[in-house]
Design a protein around this motif. Structure first.
Motif, PDB file in Angstrom:
ATOM      1  N   MET A   7      15.286   5.606   2.802  1.00  0.00           N
ATOM      2  CA  MET A   7      13.727   5.946   3.191  1.00  0.00           C
ATOM      3  C   MET A   7      12.925   5.660   1.602  1.00  0.00           C
ATOM      4  N   GLU A   8      11.803   5.173   2.136  1.00  0.00           N
ATOM      5  CA  GLU A   8      11.027   4.907   0.786  1.00  0.00           C
ATOM      6  C   GLU A   8       9.952   5.939   0.699  1.00  0.00           C
ATOM      7  N   ILE A   9      10.136   6.791  -0.449  1.00  0.00           N
ATOM      8  CA  ILE A   9       8.930   7.941  -0.684  1.00  0.00           C
ATOM      9  C   ILE A   9       8.185   7.395  -1.415  1.00  0.00           C
ATOM     10  N   LYS A  10       6.700   7.453  -1.150  1.00  0.00           N
ATOM     11  CA  LYS A  10       5.648   7.303  -2.121  1.00  0.00           C
ATOM     12  C   LYS A  10       4.656   8.502  -2.106  1.00  0.00           C
ATOM     13  N   LEU A  11       4.657   9.444  -3.269  1.00  0.00           N
ATOM     14  CA  LEU A  11       3.803  10.352  -3.374  1.00  0.00           C
ATOM     15  C   LEU A  11       2.739  10.121  -4.315  1.00  0.00           C
TER      16      LEU A  11
END
Length: 105
Positions: A7-11
């Motif tokens: 999963m790619e998480i961009k915050l």
């Protein structure tokens, strides 16, 4: 950007700031337990929380006031008693994450 379990998480920086603020505010066992206790009910009095936490009123009040001032709890005075409730209901999800965490603790 983190990659975790494919999963790619961009915050955003704003989201990271808010998360850090919340995590710093709740980073104490008593405060986490308060969230847990309040997640199971609409509100609790300071006295009820003291009994459930097995802590002195002054210590519990200190933690409750800190969490209220930082916007995580709501307080409602009824006569001589103060009742607290979760203002940020999403905090329950934090406890769920902690419960699921398999970190080497």
């Amino acid at each position: 950007m983190f990659i975790y379990l494919n999963m790619e998480i961009k915050l955003s920086p704003e989201k990271l700031e808010k998360a850090a603020f919340i995590l710093k505010t709740v980073a104490h066992p008593i405060r986490l337990k308060v969230i847990e206790l309040l997640s199971g009910t609409t509100k609790m009095s300071v006295n009820e929380l003291c009994v459930a936490l097995d802590c002195e009123q002054s210590l519990v009040s200190h933690h409750l006031n800190n969490m209220r001032l930082k916007g995580l709890l709501s307080a409602e005075k009824q006569g001589v008693q103060v009742f607290y409730s979760l203002k940020e209901k999403e905090l329950v999800g934090l406890l769920e994450c902690i419960e699921k965490c398999n970190c080497n603790m």
